[in-house]
Scaffold this motif. Structure first.
Motif, PDB file in Angstrom:
ATOM      1  N   PRO A 174       0.825  -1.215   0.000  1.00 15.46           N
ATOM      2  CA  PRO A 174       0.000   0.000   0.000  1.00 15.46           C
ATOM      3  C   PRO A 174       0.860   1.267   0.000  1.00 15.46           C
ATOM      4  O   PRO A 174       1.841   1.341   0.734  1.00 15.46           O
ATOM      5  CB  PRO A 174      -0.781  -0.101   1.322  1.00 15.46           C
ATOM      6  N   GLN A 175       0.488   2.213  -0.872  1.00 12.71           N
ATOM      7  CA  GLN A 175       1.190   3.509  -0.840  1.00 12.71           C
ATOM      8  C   GLN A 175       0.586   4.364   0.261  1.00 12.71           C
ATOM      9  O   GLN A 175       1.273   5.088   0.956  1.00 12.71           O
ATOM     10  CB  GLN A 175       1.015   4.232  -2.190  1.00 12.71           C
ATOM     11  N   SER A 176      -0.740   4.270   0.387  1.00 11.81           N
ATOM     12  CA  SER A 176      -1.394   4.872   1.552  1.00 11.81           C
ATOM     13  C   SER A 176      -2.591   4.000   1.882  1.00 11.81           C
ATOM     14  O   SER A 176      -3.158   3.351   1.013  1.00 11.81           O
ATOM     15  CB  SER A 176      -1.804   6.315   1.276  1.00 11.81           C
ATOM     16  N   GLY A 177      -2.942   3.964   3.178  1.00 13.40           N
ATOM     17  CA  GLY A 177      -3.986   3.060   3.630  1.00 13.40           C
ATOM     18  C   GLY A 177      -3.367   1.750   4.114  1.00 13.40           C
ATOM     19  O   GLY A 177      -2.134   1.584   4.078  1.00 13.40           O
ATOM     20  N   THR A 178      -4.226   0.836   4.556  1.00 15.81           N
ATOM     21  CA  THR A 178      -3.713  -0.416   5.128  1.00 15.81           C
ATOM     22  C   THR A 178      -4.492  -1.625   4.620  1.00 15.81           C
ATOM     23  O   THR A 178      -5.655  -1.512   4.223  1.00 15.81           O
ATOM     24  CB  THR A 178      -3.846  -0.413   6.667  1.00 15.81           C
ATOM     25  N   ILE A 179      -3.806  -2.788   4.663  1.00 17.40           N
ATOM     26  CA  ILE A 179      -4.470  -4.065   4.371  1.00 17.40           C
ATOM     27  C   ILE A 179      -4.093  -5.023   5.491  1.00 17.40           C
ATOM     28  O   ILE A 179      -2.906  -5.177   5.816  1.00 17.40           O
ATOM     29  CB  ILE A 179      -4.003  -4.665   3.035  1.00 17.40           C
ATOM     30  N   GLU A 180      -5.112  -5.647   6.086  1.00 19.99           N
ATOM     31  CA  GLU A 180      -4.858  -6.657   7.115  1.00 19.99           C
ATOM     32  C   GLU A 180      -5.338  -8.012   6.607  1.00 19.99           C
ATOM     33  O   GLU A 180      -6.397  -8.106   5.989  1.00 19.99           O
ATOM     34  CB  GLU A 180      -5.621  -6.327   8.395  1.00 19.99           C
ATOM     35  N   VAL A 181      -4.538  -9.031   6.912  1.00 21.53           N
ATOM     36  CA  VAL A 181      -4.922 -10.413   6.619  1.00 21.53           C
ATOM     37  C   VAL A 181      -5.067 -11.098   7.970  1.00 21.53           C
ATOM     38  O   VAL A 181      -4.087 -11.194   8.719  1.00 21.53           O
ATOM     39  CB  VAL A 181      -3.839 -11.105   5.763  1.00 21.53           C
ATOM     40  N   PHE A 182      -6.268 -11.525   8.293  1.00 22.33           N
ATOM     41  CA  PHE A 182      -6.551 -12.066   9.638  1.00 22.33           C
ATOM     42  C   PHE A 182      -5.917 -11.164  10.706  1.00 22.33           C
ATOM     43  O   PHE A 182      -5.151 -11.632  11.562  1.00 22.33           O
ATOM     44  CB  PHE A 182      -6.063 -13.511   9.774  1.00 22.33           C
ATOM     45  N   ASN A 183      -6.223  -9.880  10.613  1.00 21.01           N
ATOM     46  CA  ASN A 183      -5.779  -8.861  11.587  1.00 21.01           C
ATOM     47  C   ASN A 183      -4.278  -8.562  11.570  1.00 21.01           C
ATOM     48  O   ASN A 183      -3.789  -7.834  12.419  1.00 21.01           O
ATOM     49  CB  ASN A 183      -6.182  -9.236  13.032  1.00 21.01           C
ATOM     50  N   GLN A 184      -3.540  -9.121  10.610  1.00 18.00           N
ATOM     51  CA  GLN A 184      -2.104  -8.822  10.530  1.00 18.00           C
ATOM     52  C   GLN A 184      -1.863  -7.862   9.354  1.00 18.00           C
ATOM     53  O   GLN A 184      -2.208  -8.188   8.205  1.00 18.00           O
ATOM     54  CB  GLN A 184      -1.343 -10.142  10.305  1.00 18.00           C
ATOM     55  N   HIS A 185      -1.292  -6.694   9.655  1.00 23.48           N
ATOM     56  CA  HIS A 185      -1.019  -5.711   8.603  1.00 23.48           C
ATOM     57  C   HIS A 185       0.006  -6.249   7.616  1.00 23.48           C
ATOM     58  O   HIS A 185       1.010  -6.804   8.032  1.00 23.48           O
ATOM     59  CB  HIS A 185      -0.436  -4.430   9.222  1.00 23.48           C
ATOM     60  N   ILE A 186      -0.254  -6.062   6.319  1.00 20.57           N
ATOM     61  CA  ILE A 186       0.764  -6.451   5.333  1.00 20.57           C
ATOM     62  C   ILE A 186       1.842  -5.371   5.312  1.00 20.57           C
ATOM     63  O   ILE A 186       1.544  -4.177   5.166  1.00 20.57           O
ATOM     64  CB  ILE A 186       0.162  -6.570   3.916  1.00 20.57           C
ATOM     65  N   ASN A 187       3.095  -5.785   5.477  1.00 19.53           N
ATOM     66  CA  ASN A 187       4.206  -4.849   5.306  1.00 19.53           C
ATOM     67  C   ASN A 187       5.415  -5.617   4.764  1.00 19.53           C
ATOM     68  O   ASN A 187       5.366  -6.836   4.615  1.00 19.53           O
ATOM     69  CB  ASN A 187       4.527  -4.111   6.609  1.00 19.53           C
ATOM     70  N   LYS A 188       6.472  -4.874   4.490  1.00 18.17           N
ATOM     71  CA  LYS A 188       7.675  -5.469   3.862  1.00 18.17           C
ATOM     72  C   LYS A 188       8.227  -6.651   4.657  1.00 18.17           C
ATOM     73  O   LYS A 188       8.772  -7.593   4.099  1.00 18.17           O
ATOM     74  CB  LYS A 188       8.766  -4.386   3.781  1.00 18.17           C
ATOM     75  N   LYS A 189       8.080  -6.576   5.994  1.00 13.05           N
ATOM     76  CA  LYS A 189       8.765  -7.549   6.858  1.00 13.05           C
ATOM     77  C   LYS A 189       8.040  -8.881   6.983  1.00 13.05           C
ATOM     78  O   LYS A 189       8.647  -9.873   7.355  1.00 13.05           O
ATOM     79  CB  LYS A 189       8.943  -6.940   8.252  1.00 13.05           C
TER      80      LYS A 189
END
Ligand code: ATP
Length: 270
Positions: free
Chosen positions: A56-71
């Motif tokens: 995401p460039q702005s905003g958020t995405i969660e998969v089963f309450n876990q935010h998607i990020n690089k790590k």
């Protein structure tokens, strides 16, 4: 429980074109979710976000309450398997077997467990006899099945399919729908994009309509009965809703429609 929660997601390609604008979406665990929209409405761009292929460039995405990020991409990709509409992007090994084995091997499974996962996936999409062939020697439909098997072998909780039915013959579509039903009964969340409004209507239980990167409407499959909404999405109203428009009936499948007509004709005759 939400399988996927998207909040205020925006995405602009490097040329500055906004392909997604302020997307807010909840996809429930176990849903059969359909993303609909005309060409260029942002469906693929949205799908590419669901396993972190695009962050995401702005905003958020969660998969089963876990935010998607690089790590946490590895953990996210264990949970979310994506099958793209161009199988060539997903097939790269020298044999179909090795292609399907790539994901389970990457998860660190032992070779006997890899073998078990691959054989099961080959059987599920009915391509056991192709396992030693080069993926490049397959037809488009066979490539599609091999790329679906690659994702099935990872056993993810959420399966995402970009245009799964395009390029498949009728028998293969029926076969794929059976696989989808089995996954659905196992509790998997299924997310597909399709231009096939009739299939979407009979298969899905929730949908979102995209237009020019924005959500036009989201809700139950009954949205696909709204001819005005469908026209403004540049989509056709589904055929069953059109046929039964002036009646109190609302069949979702051809079999439901046949049963209704049979019952109605029987009542008329008697
Ligand atoms: N790499 C890119 N660079 C710039 N713009 C892009 C790029 N990829 C897609 N777009 C634009 O972003 C918008 C959304 O594209 P996307 O592929 O997500 O649409 P789609 O709904 O999947 O379309 P289709 O039904 O044709 O597959 C389109 O206007 C498209 O032209």
């Amino acid at each position: 429980m939400d399988a996927i929660t998207i909040k205020n997601l925006n995405y602009a390609y490097p040329n500055g074109h906004y392909a997604l604008k302020d997307i807010n979406l909840n996809i429930k665990k176990g849903a059969r979710f359909v993303i609909l929209g005309s060409n260029g409405s942002g469906k693929s761009t949205l799908l590419h976000h669901l396993n972190g292929l695009i962050l995401p460039q702005s905003g958020t995405i969660e998969v089963f309450n876990q935010h998607i990020n690089k790590k946490n991409l590895k953990a996210i990709r264990k949970k979310v398997g994506v099958v793209f509409d161009t199988p060539d992007d997903q097939l790269f090994a020298t044999s179909v077997y090795d292609d399907i084995a790539f994901g389970p091997r990457n998860l660190g499974l032992s070779e006997p467990l890899v073998n078990e996962a691959v054989e099961k996936a080959l059987k599920a999409v009915d391509i056991v006899k192709l396992k030693n062939q080069s993926p490049y020697a397959l037809s488009l439909g066979q490539k599609k099945k091999a790329s679906i098997a690659g994702v099935l072998a990872m056993n993810p909780d959420i399966l995402v399919f970009d245009e799964p039915f395009s390029g498949l013959d009728h028998g293969s579509i029926e076969y794929l729908l059976t696989i989808f039903n089995e996954l659905s009964h196992k509790g998997c969340t299924l997310i597909i994009t399709t231009h096939n409004v009739d299939l979407a209507y009979s298969w899905g239980n929730e949908c979102v309509l995209l237009k020019d990167g924005e959500i036009l409407e989201q809700g139950s499959m009954h949205l696909l009965e709204d001819s005005q909404l469908m026209t403004s999405s540049h989509l056709r109203t589904n055929i069953l809703a059109t046929l039964f428009e002036e009646t109190p009936f609302n069949p979702r499948t051809i079999d439901d429609a046949k049963a209704l007509l049979k019952k109605y004709m029987y009542t008329e005759r008697n």
